[in-house]
Scaffold this active site. Structure first.
Site, PDB file in Angstrom:
ATOM      1  N   ASN A 149      -7.165  33.790 -69.504  1.00 19.35           N
ATOM      2  CA  ASN A 149      -7.995  34.478 -70.494  1.00 19.35           C
ATOM      3  C   ASN A 149      -8.375  33.546 -71.643  1.00 19.35           C
ATOM      4  O   ASN A 149      -9.497  33.593 -72.147  1.00 19.35           O
ATOM      5  CB  ASN A 149      -7.280  35.724 -71.029  1.00 19.35           C
ATOM      6  CG  ASN A 149      -7.540  36.930 -70.143  1.00 19.35           C
ATOM      7  OD1 ASN A 149      -8.201  36.813 -69.104  1.00 19.35           O
ATOM      8  ND2 ASN A 149      -7.024  38.083 -70.516  1.00 19.35           N
ATOM      9  N   VAL A 199      -6.006  49.775 -66.196  1.00 23.10           N
ATOM     10  CA  VAL A 199      -5.345  48.950 -65.172  1.00 23.10           C
ATOM     11  C   VAL A 199      -4.499  49.806 -64.232  1.00 23.10           C
ATOM     12  O   VAL A 199      -4.574  49.665 -63.012  1.00 23.10           O
ATOM     13  CB  VAL A 199      -4.482  47.845 -65.847  1.00 23.10           C
ATOM     14  CG1 VAL A 199      -3.547  47.180 -64.840  1.00 23.10           C
ATOM     15  CG2 VAL A 199      -5.396  46.811 -66.467  1.00 23.10           C
ATOM     16  N   GLY A 231     -24.060  34.658 -76.791  1.00 22.31           N
ATOM     17  CA  GLY A 231     -24.262  36.007 -77.309  1.00 22.31           C
ATOM     18  C   GLY A 231     -23.569  36.192 -78.644  1.00 22.31           C
ATOM     19  O   GLY A 231     -23.345  35.219 -79.378  1.00 22.31           O
ATOM     20  N   CYS A 267      -8.831  42.843 -73.990  1.00 18.09           N
ATOM     21  CA  CYS A 267      -8.019  41.741 -73.459  1.00 18.09           C
ATOM     22  C   CYS A 267      -8.216  40.413 -74.189  1.00 18.09           C
ATOM     23  O   CYS A 267      -7.272  39.892 -74.778  1.00 18.09           O
ATOM     24  CB  CYS A 267      -8.307  41.552 -71.971  1.00 18.09           C
ATOM     25  SG  CYS A 267      -7.663  42.904 -71.003  1.00 18.09           S
TER      26      CYS A 267
HETATM   27  P1  NAD Z   1      -4.689  51.585 -71.514  1.00 14.97           P
HETATM   28  O1  NAD Z   1      -4.420  51.814 -72.939  1.00 14.97           O
HETATM   29  O2  NAD Z   1      -6.007  51.982 -70.922  1.00 14.97           O
HETATM   30  O3  NAD Z   1      -3.569  52.320 -70.626  1.00 14.97           O
HETATM   31  C1  NAD Z   1      -2.217  52.300 -70.913  1.00 14.97           C
HETATM   32  C2  NAD Z   1      -1.652  53.644 -70.527  1.00 14.97           C
HETATM   33  O4  NAD Z   1      -0.226  53.590 -70.599  1.00 14.97           O
HETATM   34  C3  NAD Z   1      -2.087  54.787 -71.447  1.00 14.97           C
HETATM   35  O5  NAD Z   1      -2.638  55.825 -70.664  1.00 14.97           O
HETATM   36  C4  NAD Z   1      -0.777  55.242 -72.111  1.00 14.97           C
HETATM   37  O6  NAD Z   1      -0.750  56.619 -72.377  1.00 14.97           O
HETATM   38  C5  NAD Z   1       0.223  54.851 -71.051  1.00 14.97           C
HETATM   39  N1  NAD Z   1       1.614  54.724 -71.496  1.00 14.97           N
HETATM   40  C6  NAD Z   1       2.108  54.144 -72.609  1.00 14.97           C
HETATM   41  N2  NAD Z   1       3.459  54.220 -72.592  1.00 14.97           N
HETATM   42  C7  NAD Z   1       3.822  54.852 -71.444  1.00 14.97           C
HETATM   43  C8  NAD Z   1       5.050  55.206 -70.838  1.00 14.97           C
HETATM   44  N3  NAD Z   1       6.204  54.948 -71.428  1.00 14.97           N
HETATM   45  N4  NAD Z   1       5.031  55.847 -69.651  1.00 14.97           N
HETATM   46  C9  NAD Z   1       3.851  56.118 -69.037  1.00 14.97           C
HETATM   47  N5  NAD Z   1       2.656  55.804 -69.556  1.00 14.97           N
HETATM   48  C10 NAD Z   1       2.630  55.168 -70.739  1.00 14.97           C
HETATM   49  O7  NAD Z   1      -4.412  50.045 -71.256  1.00 14.97           O
HETATM   50  P2  NAD Z   1      -5.078  49.102 -70.135  1.00 14.97           P
HETATM   51  O8  NAD Z   1      -6.398  48.622 -70.598  1.00 14.97           O
HETATM   52  O9  NAD Z   1      -4.945  49.742 -68.809  1.00 14.97           O
HETATM   53  O10 NAD Z   1      -4.086  47.852 -70.208  1.00 14.97           O
HETATM   54  C11 NAD Z   1      -2.775  47.926 -69.725  1.00 14.97           C
HETATM   55  C12 NAD Z   1      -2.198  46.516 -69.678  1.00 14.97           C
HETATM   56  O11 NAD Z   1      -2.945  45.729 -68.737  1.00 14.97           O
HETATM   57  C13 NAD Z   1      -2.274  45.771 -71.003  1.00 14.97           C
HETATM   58  O12 NAD Z   1      -1.149  44.958 -71.131  1.00 14.97           O
HETATM   59  C14 NAD Z   1      -3.531  44.920 -70.836  1.00 14.97           C
HETATM   60  O13 NAD Z   1      -3.470  43.754 -71.624  1.00 14.97           O
HETATM   61  C15 NAD Z   1      -3.469  44.576 -69.377  1.00 14.97           C
HETATM   62  N6  NAD Z   1      -4.768  44.270 -68.782  1.00 14.97           N
HETATM   63  C16 NAD Z   1      -5.860  45.037 -69.110  1.00 14.97           C
HETATM   64  C17 NAD Z   1      -7.099  44.774 -68.505  1.00 14.97           C
HETATM   65  C18 NAD Z   1      -8.317  45.577 -68.865  1.00 14.97           C
HETATM   66  O14 NAD Z   1      -9.419  45.155 -68.540  1.00 14.97           O
HETATM   67  N7  NAD Z   1      -8.174  46.741 -69.498  1.00 14.97           N
HETATM   68  C19 NAD Z   1      -7.210  43.746 -67.558  1.00 14.97           C
HETATM   69  C20 NAD Z   1      -6.070  43.006 -67.224  1.00 14.97           C
HETATM   70  C21 NAD Z   1      -4.858  43.276 -67.848  1.00 14.97           C
END
Ligand code: NAD
Length: 432
Positions: free
Chosen positions: A207, A13, A252, A259
């Site tokens: 969701n 994200v 499926g 998520c």
């Molecule tokens: P991710 O695990 O891919 O990325 C999170 C990143 O944050 C990691 O790189 C981690 O190292 C970093 N991080 C953790 N603590 C930190 C800090 N203190 N300072 C800087 N960086 C830090 O997660 P994601 O899939 O990108 O999801 C992030 C959020 O977005 C979650 O809450 C998720 O539910 C939400 N979200 C995800 C999606 C999706 O499709 N992946 C879609 C919508 C919402």
């Protein structure tokens, strides 16, 4: 007018948010605590697989910088997006330790009235109010706070970000919400301005609804199998009704990913913690867990005992066009097949390395052809186009038994039957 944007957390994200905002003319600084991610980004590499992201980052690299330092980010950014991970805890609640860790760090690093914290991470309703109170208690009352949940889908994340159905902005102070909304103005999407708790709930409710649609069609598929109807046609007929719509109606082997499973569990937990038993979501989760296992019964129907049988799992990522293995249906299926005594092979065009970390006891094949060679059955787990486009006519002869279970109803049923396969999808009438 361009803005100075910081993004804390450069994962799926955060990285997409940062790169897309840079592509809209904003100055962006990304911060992550994972040294390998930061080093890769500094070298101009994208440390995850998302179609188009490398190209977009390269095209706008002069407006994107990367750091490990929050001080540096706060110097160079006014709007500070938080996109850290919020994984599930053992209780099913969202783990907010990384989010609250950022708040702790802000106190030490001198955030001030210029800054608005913009919560992109998916957080339970009430988190914004908790963060607001923590900021105030630390003397950071001048720092703004907005909830701006993200709705992108991995695999189509850039298009989802740049052409959203809607943008949701929840604020405590209208001027903070104005600054965040202005950032999205060029996209021309509807912007819903609301309170912070309502914005947080929009994300969870959306969701949960989509997950419900999936579990619903999966149950319809299971009934179709009993009564001789074809769920693909049933879903098409349902989807033509504009009140229902065609999306999220493909039957499926269940939903996975980073998520849906965690957000549905977190909403159920949130309701429970508030004294309300969310019965429908309890069923949505249970149906999904059972659905992941249904393939095992189908395999046994065609092969008898699975002891010693070679089963090829085609596709391992939770969906195509991503390397994300979090909560992938393949993890549960592999474990079930191993428990039945099967020899399990797995192949994924992109997620092989990520799969290696999470899947133990299975053999990772270098190609779909290698996975299927001498196999007693193949299971389509993730509908990658590379797998759908295989030369299925030729592959049949390389298998010990030509049994294909299509866990995504994505292969051409008539063509598979014509090619001589014993083919079975999910909720499809033929091949039962
Ligand atoms: P991710 O695990 O891919 O990325 C999170 C990143 O944050 C990691 O790189 C981690 O190292 C970093 N991080 C953790 N603590 C930190 C800090 N203190 N300072 C800087 N960086 C830090 O997660 P994601 O899939 O990108 O999801 C992030 C959020 O977005 C979650 O809450 C998720 O539910 C939400 N979200 C995800 C999606 C999706 O499709 N992946 C879609 C919508 C919402």
């Amino acid at each position: 007018m361009s803005a100075r944007v910081g993004v804390i957390g450069a994962g799926y994200v955060g990285l997409v948010t940062g790169v897309c905002l840079a592509s809209m003319g904003n100055e962006v600084i990304l911060r992550d605590i994972d040294e390998r991610k930061v080093a890769a980004l500094e070298a101009g590499e994208v440390p995850l697989y998302e179609p188009g992201l490398v190209e977009l980052m390269f095209a706008h690299r002069e407006r994107i910088s990367v750091t490990r330092s929050l001080e540096r980010l706060l110097e160079r950014a006014d709007l500070v997006f938080v996109a850290v991970d919020t994984p599930p805890t053992y209780s099913g609640d969202a783990d907010l330790s990384r989010v609250m860790g950022v708040v702790d760090e802000l106190e030490r690093t001198g955030a001030d009235a210029r800054h608005v914290l913009v919560m992109k991470s998916t957080v339970p309703v009430g988190t914004g109010e908790r963060v607001r109170a923590e900021l105030d208690a630390r003397g950071l009352d001048a720092v703004g706070y907005c909830s701006n949940p993200e709705f992108l889908k991995e695999g189509a994340a850039i298009a989802d970000f740049l052409k959203p159905d809607r943008v949701v902005v929840g604020d405590f102070r209208a001027e903070d919400g104005d600054r965040v909304s202005a950032l999205y103005e060029p996209l021309g999407a509807p912007v819903l301005r609301t309170s912070v708790p309502s914005a947080e709930m929009v994300k969870y409710a959306s969701n949960a609804f989509l997950a419900t649609k999936i579990s619903f069609i999966n149950e319809i598929a299971n009934v179709c199998e009993e009564v001789g109807a074809d769920v693909s046609v049933v879903a098409e007929g349902m989807g033509l009704d504009r009140r229902i719509g065609p999306s999220f109606l493909r039957a499926g082997i269940g939903f996975g990913g980073s998520c849906f499973p965690k957000d549905v569990a977190a909403l159920k937990q949130l309701a429970g913690n508030s004294g309300y038993h969310f019965q429908l979501l309890t069923s949505v989760i249970e149906v999904n867990e059972l659905q992941k296992r249904r393939v095992v019964g189908k395999l046994k129907k065609h092969l008898g005992s699975l002891e010693g049988k070679v089963i090829a799992m085609l596709g391992l990522a939770f969906k195509p066009e991503t390397d994300d293995m979090r909560e992938a249906s393949s993890l549960v299926l592999a474990a079930r097949l191993l428990a039945e005594g099967a020899r399990v092979r797995g192949y994924d065009p992109i997620a092989g390395e990520a799969a290696r970390e999470r899947l133990s006891g299975i053999e990772l094949s270098p190609s779909a052809e290698a996975a299927l060679e001498g196999a007693d059955a193949g299971v389509l787990v993730t509908e990658w186009s590379q797998i759908l486009d295989l030369d299925w006519d030729v592959l049949r002869a390389t298998m010990r038994r030509p049994v294909i279970i299509d866990g995504r109803n994505a292969l051409d049923e008539a063509a598979m039957l014509a090619a001589g396969y014993t083919y079975e999808g999910i909720g499809r009438a033929v091949g039962r």
